[in-house]
Design an enzyme around this catalytic site. Structure first.
Site, PDB file in Angstrom:
ATOM      1  N   ALA A  34       0.837  -1.205   0.000  1.00 25.94           N
ATOM      2  CA  ALA A  34       0.000   0.000   0.000  1.00 25.94           C
ATOM      3  C   ALA A  34       0.872   1.256   0.000  1.00 25.94           C
ATOM      4  O   ALA A  34       0.559   2.236  -0.676  1.00 25.94           O
ATOM      5  CB  ALA A  34      -0.939  -0.008   1.201  1.00 25.94           C
ATOM      6  N   ASP A  35       1.949   1.239   0.763  1.00 28.59           N
ATOM      7  CA  ASP A  35       2.885   2.364   0.758  1.00 28.59           C
ATOM      8  C   ASP A  35       3.442   2.599  -0.640  1.00 28.59           C
ATOM      9  O   ASP A  35       3.526   3.729  -1.125  1.00 28.59           O
ATOM     10  CB  ASP A  35       4.047   2.089   1.713  1.00 28.59           C
ATOM     11  CG  ASP A  35       3.739   2.470   3.145  1.00 28.59           C
ATOM     12  OD1 ASP A  35       2.912   3.369   3.366  1.00 28.59           O
ATOM     13  OD2 ASP A  35       4.336   1.876   4.055  1.00 28.59           O
ATOM     14  N   THR A  36       3.870   1.509  -1.279  1.00 30.85           N
ATOM     15  CA  THR A  36       4.463   1.627  -2.608  1.00 30.85           C
ATOM     16  C   THR A  36       3.449   2.152  -3.615  1.00 30.85           C
ATOM     17  O   THR A  36       3.747   3.050  -4.417  1.00 30.85           O
ATOM     18  CB  THR A  36       5.001   0.261  -3.064  1.00 30.85           C
ATOM     19  OG1 THR A  36       5.966  -0.205  -2.112  1.00 30.85           O
ATOM     20  CG2 THR A  36       5.650   0.358  -4.432  1.00 30.85           C
ATOM     21  N   GLY A  60       2.836   5.813  -3.000  1.00 29.98           N
ATOM     22  CA  GLY A  60       3.963   6.597  -3.482  1.00 29.98           C
ATOM     23  C   GLY A  60       3.938   6.762  -4.988  1.00 29.98           C
ATOM     24  O   GLY A  60       4.215   7.850  -5.518  1.00 29.98           O
TER      25      GLY A  60
END
Length: 411
Positions: free
Chosen positions: A183-185, A188
């Site tokens: 989810a972070d990737t 981003g």
């Protein structure tokens, strides 16, 4: 830091992000040539600096506790300055930097920077050409906006864990997170895309804007086939482990010395697989002839394929199946990838020099631009290592003025 010549050379980015999603976006902009100035809290810096183990090795080769390898993954091509924006003097310094910037990226809880006079409304009034990108757990409005959000939580709440893991009735059944910060990737990447789109709009109109990206929505949008299956057919694909919910054979298979991944996504490729495995009759078998039939008879087909794979190693089957135009590959570890000939030929691991750690290695940016390639100009910086040079160059502060700010706890 060497001079940037990439596609975004000449753009200045103020990076008020921490942890993974926001720093990944700003690192990507830096890879493309933007000047990225990372704003960190004096003495503490980015939270992810202390997320470990593992830790970076020091000059003596021993791990330096508090200097995580995690931080190194998303902070290259940046300058770091330490500024306490909670103090009026620190806030004024940031406002001066933002007034002449092209992009600001922040990932504080919604409303936090507004309380300090650094919110999107105030900064766009100060600099109407500014692209102000906010990355948060759940977005800038809505009932969850005030909640904190992390990768694992976004994977859980936005559907990824409902389709990841072994199905009920099998050993180890239950929802499972993806082992990398997905989810972070995704957030981003979406932030980077939003910033680039806003820059294109500014190029056409001269006006900046606020870009709002959340981990929750980035992950929700990435449910892809599972999301469409529910929205359009009312079908919950559920957890299917290493099997694909809509294609077969498509998954992990045991061979004599381990496992391989075989992916057949259409009838043509299945026919090639059947031929390579010495079972051309499968292509005419009513249980297996069409993809829908293979999915319905998945267990029987998996048993047949597994039996046909006995007698050879991973390396042998990878070579044989790829020669037969069947999608197949090993299940690599990071150690395997470090030695992989394709990874080496493509330059997918890069090395930068750091004054404390020496050689810092990282995974390369996957985007290949023929005319304006990415560059790797500097290793991830220490906390505030560029404070004097940035404030002296961009704000024309003297060494004495900067020393006074340091004495007062502003930088």
């Amino acid at each position: 830091m060497t001079h940037a010549t990439g596609a975004l050379s000449g753009l200045r980015v103020i990076d008020m992000t921490r942890v993974i999603a926001g720093p990944y976006a700003t690192q990507t902009l830096g890879d493309f040539g933007a000047e990225v100035i990372k704003i960190e809290r004096p003495g503490e810096g980015d939270d992810v600096r202390r997320i470990g183990p593992p830790w970076m090795p020091g000059a003596d080769g021993r791990p330096e506790v508090g200097r995580s390898t995690y931080y190194q993954a998303v902070n290259r091509n940046k300058k770091s300055i330490s500024v306490n924006y909670a103090e009026p003097e620190g806030c004024a310094l940031l406002q001066q930097l933002i007034a002449d910037a092209d992009v600001l990226v922040e990932n504080y809880r919604p409303g936090t920077l507004t309380r300090h006079g650094l919110g999107p409304v105030e900064m766009l009034a100060l600099n109407p050409r500014l692209i102000y990108c906010s990355v948060s757990g759940f977005g800038q409005d809505g009932p969850y906006a005030g909640r904190s959000g992390y990768d694992y939580l976004a994977q859980a709440m936005a559907g990824a864990m409902s389709v990841t893991g072994h199905p009920d009735g099998q050993p180890g059944a239950g929802p499972m997170r993806v082992g990398v910060p997905l989810a972070d990737t995704l957030a981003g990447l979406q932030a980077t895309i939003g910033i680039l789109a806003a820059l294109a709009h500014r190029h056409a109109t001269g006006e900046g804007q606020h870009v709002d990206v959340s981990l929750f929505e980035a992950q929700l949008a990435a449910t892809m086939n599972a999301g469409s299956a529910w929205l359009n057919a009312g079908q919950d694909l559920g957890r299917t482990g290493n099997d694909h919910p809509s294609a077969a054979p498509y998954g992990v298979f045991a061979v004599d010395d381990g496992f391989i991944l075989i992916a057949t996504f259409n009838d043509r490729e299945f026919g090639r697989l059947a031929k390579v495995l010495g079972r051309p009759d499968w292509a005419e078998d009513p249980r297996f002839a069409r993809n829908g039939d293979r999915v319905a008879n998945r267990a029987a087909l998996k048993a047949e394929v597994s039996a046909a794979l006995k007698g050879r190693t991973r390396a042998e089957w990878v070579e044989i199946l790829n020669a037969g135009t069947v999608s197949c590959g090993p299940i690599n570890t990071l150690a395997d990838l470090e030695a992989d000939p394709h990874v080496r030929a493509r330059g997918d691991i890069v090395t930068m020099q750091h004054p404390r750690h020496g050689a810092v290695r990282a995974l390369a940016n996957p985007v290949r631009l023929a005319a304006s390639p990415v560059s790797y100009r500097s290793a991830p910086p220490d906390i505030g290592q560029d404070t004097e040079s940035v404030l002296g160059t961009l704000l024309a502060l003297t060494p004495e003025q900067i020393a006074g700010l340091r004495d007062r706890g502003i930088v």
